[in-house]
Design a protein around this motif. Structure first.
Motif, PDB file in Angstrom:
ATOM      1  N   VAL A  75       6.540 112.348   7.034  1.00 55.89           N
ATOM      2  CA  VAL A  75       7.677 112.111   7.954  1.00 55.89           C
ATOM      3  C   VAL A  75       8.273 113.644   8.079  1.00 55.89           C
ATOM      4  N   ASN A  76       9.384 113.616   7.675  1.00 54.74           N
ATOM      5  CA  ASN A  76      10.208 114.690   7.585  1.00 54.74           C
ATOM      6  C   ASN A  76      11.355 114.485   6.470  1.00 54.74           C
ATOM      7  N   MET A  77      12.086 115.698   6.148  1.00 53.01           N
ATOM      8  CA  MET A  77      13.192 115.521   5.202  1.00 53.01           C
ATOM      9  C   MET A  77      14.159 114.708   5.563  1.00 53.01           C
ATOM     10  N   ASP A  78      14.916 114.510   6.491  1.00 53.87           N
ATOM     11  CA  ASP A  78      15.665 113.516   7.016  1.00 53.87           C
ATOM     12  C   ASP A  78      15.147 112.086   7.140  1.00 53.87           C
ATOM     13  N   ARG A  79      14.084 112.122   7.666  1.00 53.14           N
ATOM     14  CA  ARG A  79      13.517 110.693   7.633  1.00 53.14           C
ATOM     15  C   ARG A  79      13.115 110.059   6.244  1.00 53.14           C
ATOM     16  N   TYR A  80      12.813 111.032   5.585  1.00 57.30           N
ATOM     17  CA  TYR A  80      12.184 110.927   3.957  1.00 57.30           C
ATOM     18  C   TYR A  80      13.616 110.118   3.135  1.00 57.30           C
ATOM     19  N   LEU A  81      14.683 111.000   3.452  1.00 57.84           N
ATOM     20  CA  LEU A  81      15.899 110.618   2.801  1.00 57.84           C
ATOM     21  C   LEU A  81      16.242 109.364   3.300  1.00 57.84           C
ATOM     22  N   ASP A  82      16.316 108.945   4.425  1.00 60.71           N
ATOM     23  CA  ASP A  82      16.429 107.546   5.196  1.00 60.71           C
ATOM     24  C   ASP A  82      15.591 106.523   4.677  1.00 60.71           C
ATOM     25  N   GLN A  83      14.465 106.994   4.532  1.00 61.49           N
ATOM     26  CA  GLN A  83      13.570 105.793   3.717  1.00 61.49           C
ATOM     27  C   GLN A  83      13.945 105.607   2.284  1.00 61.49           C
ATOM     28  N   GLN A  84      14.337 106.662   1.427  1.00 59.28           N
ATOM     29  CA  GLN A  84      14.667 106.307   0.091  1.00 59.28           C
ATOM     30  C   GLN A  84      15.938 105.687   0.017  1.00 59.28           C
ATOM     31  N   LEU A  85      16.960 105.861   0.970  1.00 64.56           N
ATOM     32  CA  LEU A  85      18.248 105.198   0.988  1.00 64.56           C
ATOM     33  C   LEU A  85      17.837 103.678   1.220  1.00 64.56           C
ATOM     34  N   ARG A  86      16.889 103.288   2.129  1.00 61.50           N
ATOM     35  CA  ARG A  86      16.735 101.978   2.642  1.00 61.50           C
ATOM     36  C   ARG A  86      15.471 101.255   1.563  1.00 61.50           C
ATOM     37  N   ALA A  87      14.927 102.151   0.839  1.00 58.62           N
ATOM     38  CA  ALA A  87      13.864 101.312   0.091  1.00 58.62           C
ATOM     39  C   ALA A  87      14.276 100.425  -0.998  1.00 58.62           C
ATOM     40  N   ARG A  88      13.354  99.340  -1.292  1.00 58.89           N
ATOM     41  CA  ARG A  88      13.780  98.294  -2.167  1.00 58.89           C
ATOM     42  C   ARG A  88      12.408  97.996  -3.065  1.00 58.89           C
ATOM     43  N   GLY A  89      12.767  97.673  -4.186  1.00 57.30           N
ATOM     44  CA  GLY A  89      11.501  97.299  -5.070  1.00 57.30           C
ATOM     45  C   GLY A  89      10.796  98.225  -5.495  1.00 57.30           C
ATOM     46  N   SER A  90       9.645  98.167  -6.318  1.00 58.15           N
ATOM     47  CA  SER A  90       8.994  99.008  -7.052  1.00 58.15           C
ATOM     48  C   SER A  90       7.321  98.786  -6.522  1.00 58.15           C
ATOM     49  N   VAL A  91       6.873  99.763  -5.886  1.00 60.42           N
ATOM     50  CA  VAL A  91       5.600  99.772  -5.447  1.00 60.42           C
ATOM     51  C   VAL A  91       4.845 100.643  -6.411  1.00 60.42           C
ATOM     52  N   VAL A  92       4.059 100.187  -7.416  1.00 61.29           N
ATOM     53  CA  VAL A  92       3.147 101.114  -8.191  1.00 61.29           C
ATOM     54  C   VAL A  92       1.833 100.860  -8.017  1.00 61.29           C
ATOM     55  N   PRO A  93       0.898 101.565  -8.562  1.00 59.95           N
ATOM     56  CA  PRO A  93      -0.560 101.380  -8.321  1.00 59.95           C
ATOM     57  C   PRO A  93      -0.860 100.056  -9.218  1.00 59.95           C
ATOM     58  N   ASN A  94      -1.904  99.532  -8.756  1.00 64.08           N
ATOM     59  CA  ASN A  94      -2.508  98.086  -9.418  1.00 64.08           C
ATOM     60  C   ASN A  94      -2.329  98.100 -10.917  1.00 64.08           C
ATOM     61  N   VAL A  95      -3.264  99.202 -11.379  1.00 68.88           N
ATOM     62  CA  VAL A  95      -3.450  99.367 -12.923  1.00 68.88           C
ATOM     63  C   VAL A  95      -1.920  99.492 -13.673  1.00 68.88           C
ATOM     64  N   ILE A  96      -1.028 100.077 -12.942  1.00 65.45           N
ATOM     65  CA  ILE A  96       0.467  99.986 -13.753  1.00 65.45           C
ATOM     66  C   ILE A  96       1.043  98.564 -13.649  1.00 65.45           C
ATOM     67  N   GLN A  97       0.815  98.160 -12.326  1.00 65.95           N
ATOM     68  CA  GLN A  97       1.601  97.008 -12.197  1.00 65.95           C
ATOM     69  C   GLN A  97       1.048  95.917 -13.331  1.00 65.95           C
ATOM     70  N   ALA A  98      -0.401  96.017 -13.346  1.00 63.96           N
ATOM     71  CA  ALA A  98      -1.057  94.962 -14.416  1.00 63.96           C
ATOM     72  C   ALA A  98      -0.469  95.216 -15.817  1.00 63.96           C
ATOM     73  N   GLN A  99       0.002  96.520 -16.210  1.00 63.20           N
ATOM     74  CA  GLN A  99       0.380  96.472 -17.356  1.00 63.20           C
ATOM     75  C   GLN A  99       1.781  95.926 -17.421  1.00 63.20           C
ATOM     76  N   ILE A 100       2.783  96.321 -16.525  1.00 63.62           N
ATOM     77  CA  ILE A 100       3.904  95.619 -16.259  1.00 63.62           C
ATOM     78  C   ILE A 100       4.051  94.088 -16.203  1.00 63.62           C
ATOM     79  N   SER A 101       2.890  93.436 -15.422  1.00 64.46           N
ATOM     80  CA  SER A 101       2.629  91.921 -15.391  1.00 64.46           C
ATOM     81  C   SER A 101       2.421  91.223 -16.696  1.00 64.46           C
ATOM     82  N   ALA A 102       1.798  92.013 -17.471  1.00 60.56           N
ATOM     83  CA  ALA A 102       1.224  91.489 -18.730  1.00 60.56           C
ATOM     84  C   ALA A 102       2.506  91.365 -19.799  1.00 60.56           C
TER      85      ALA A 102
END
Length: 526
Positions: A75-102
């Motif tokens: 994107v660019n720096m300003d849009r990246y900042l906007d995305q970060q301010l709006r982002a919710r939740g935790s999107v992690v790789p499946n193998v990491i999420q599997a550790q968390i879910s267990a």
């Protein structure tokens, strides 16, 4: 890491960028999306100021790496900042999420966990002096659940593309600090982060304050479960004003603390699930939600004078009113703004910046993203990039993010040990004021010695990160950091001081280059 190895992942990184902008976590507030809808449109403050993307990433994230750089470049720096301010939740790789879910804390509700633990504790107490191993097992289970909570937090800090969400989650966990050593709080920490802090970390401050005020971990830690009419306990009332909202010397009086303690009478915890006997005339005011309980028979129904206003005695609605009052105090706006500016900008943020942020806080009725946006758009924030000293957590997570970007660790034990050695264990601060964000708290010779040892351990590869406790070592060789061969790491080092670049040039082999990079003065700052 060699960028050629990253090319197959670019498509997935682009998907992560999209997910980070629109992912959401279920909140208890129906108005959860209002906080981001009211953000001003994407500007061009960062681009116009020609901000160094690497320095911005080091401040906005727990440490820049190739993946976060690609996320920004998409994107660019300003849009990246906007995305970060709006982002919710935790999107992690499946193998990491599997550790968390267990994890147990991911599979069982806090109510289920505590009811089982209470039965275990009661049995252990009954066998005290006969079979003390039962109490040992009980304590070990509390510690295991605490470690799960710390591990889940670390994994998200390392792998989630929603890095501002992760930073703000840790910031508020520290702001509403709870020490793990009291009662059975170790078993409650995971739920406290997951349900009282994380959903509101980039939301509205009142919702955040309310969620912490009704969580059993907070009520146990600050003794409000013992606060009852005729047996007033002022601990939580004092800290909610001194540390959570208005700040010390902000104009409230000891009488205000006493009156707030009266308002909070009856707000407590029910660990058994058994409803107490309530007088018929008060039964409609009784409330139990999970482990939280409001017992009207323990409440002081007299009128109170709090911060110059009369609070009429009517039960739990008194608490709702004063939480709103506290969040709308100018002193609260300034205190929270200064804490945020100290965390993100400088040990000594200017009065002008703090007041500007406080104005945004008040005008938006406690909207955290809008308050942060005011800070991020300020010249003071831009000028501070690269100068803020990393506390131990930021250092540890940043070196792992950089050295093992693209690899999935299976054991955070070494990281937890490093944090313990540096004096910043998860929920290890005994007093409710939380860990200091000042450089003076961490920039000691002993601290630097430990950081060098961490850099050396990382540089030669850290098998502990890739070996599950109490299981045979993997047959394949643990991955070693490829920093010396990484174009991203080399490009990053080009922005370092001449002294650091000269040291890197003198490295005799890749491992030594890794040490010099990870232990460099620039890696100590964000």
């Amino acid at each position: 890491m060699n960028t050629s190895l990253m090319l197959p992942r670019l498509a997935s990184i682009s998907l992560i960028c999209l997910l980070s902008a629109c992912s959401s976590t279920s909140l208890r507030s129906d108005a959860k999306n209002d906080y981001v809808k009211t953000l001003p449109p994407v500007g061009n403050t960062l681009s116009k100021a020609n901000v160094n993307p690497g320095l911005l990433l080091n401040r906005m994230t727990f440490g820049s790496n190739f993946s976060s750089d690609q996320q920004l470049q998409a994107v660019n720096m300003d849009r990246y900042l906007d995305q970060q301010l709006r982002a919710r939740g935790s999107v992690v790789p499946n193998v990491i999420q599997a550790q968390i879910s267990a994890m147990t804390i991911s599979q069982q509700s806090l109510e289920e966990l505590i009811h089982k633990l209470e039965a275990q504790r009661i049995t252990a107490d009954q066998q005290k002096g006969i079979d003390d191993s039962l109490n040992k097992q009980y304590q070990q289970e509390l510690s295991r659940l605490q470690r799960e909570a710390a591990t889940r937090s670390l994994l998200r800090d390392i792998y989630s593309p929603n890095q501002l969400q992760e930073q703000m989650t840790w910031f508020w966990m520290n702001h509403f600090n709870i020490h793990s050593g009291k009662h059975n709080i170790r078993a409650m920490l995971g739920d406290f982060e997951e349900n009282a802090i994380r959903p509101y970390a980039l939301g509205n401050f009142r919702d955040l304050l309310r969620a912490t005020a009704y969580h059993p971990a907070m009520l146990r830690y600050l003794d409000n479960e013992y606060n009852a009419n005729g047996r007033i306990n002022e601990n939580y009332a004092r800290e909610i004003m001194e540390l959570h909202t208005m700040g010390v010397n902000s104009g409230y009086t000891q009488k205000d603390v006493q009156e707030l303690a009266r308002i909070l009478t009856g707000v407590g915890v029910n660990l058994t699930g058994v409803t107490p006997k309530i007088k018929p005339e008060l039964s409609k005011l009784y409330l139990r939600r999970g482990l939280f309980e409001f017992n009207p028979q323990r409440h002081d129904f007299g009128d109170k004078q709090f911060l110059g206003s009369t609070i009429h005695g009517r039960g739990l609605n008194e608490v709702e009113d004063v939480l709103t009052m506290l969040t709308r105090q100018p002193a609260t706006a300034r205190y929270i703004s200064k804490e945020l500016a100290t965390y993100f900008v400088s040990d000594t943020p200017s009065d002008a910046l703090v007041q500007s942020m406080a104005n945004s806080f008040l005008q938006s009725d406690g909207n955290i993203p809008i308050t942060l946006r005011t800070m991020f758009d300020s010249p003071e924030f831009i000028a501070s990039l690269g100068h803020k000293f990393k506390d131990p957590l930021h250092y540890v997570v940043s070196v792992v993010r950089l050295a093992y970007d693209g690899n999935s660790i299976v054991n955070t034990g070494p990281m937890l040990n490093w944090l313990n050695m540096m004096g910043q264990a998860f929920n290890g601060h005994q007093t409710p004021d939380g860990y200091s964000m000042q450089e003076s708290a961490w920039a000691s010779p002993g601290q630097m010695s430990v950081r060098f040892d961490i850099a050396r351990s990382m540089a030669f590869g850290t098998p502990g990160l890739f070996k599950i406790d109490n299981q045979p070592a993997p047959t394949e060789k643990p991955p070693a950091p490829a920093l010396a061969n990484s174009m991203f790491a080399k490009n990053m080092s080009n922005g370092f001081s001449q002294e650091t670049r000269d040291a890197l040039k003198q490295a005799k082999n890749p491992n030594e280059w890794n040490i010099f990079l990870l232990a460099s003065p620039e890696m100590m700052r964000r």
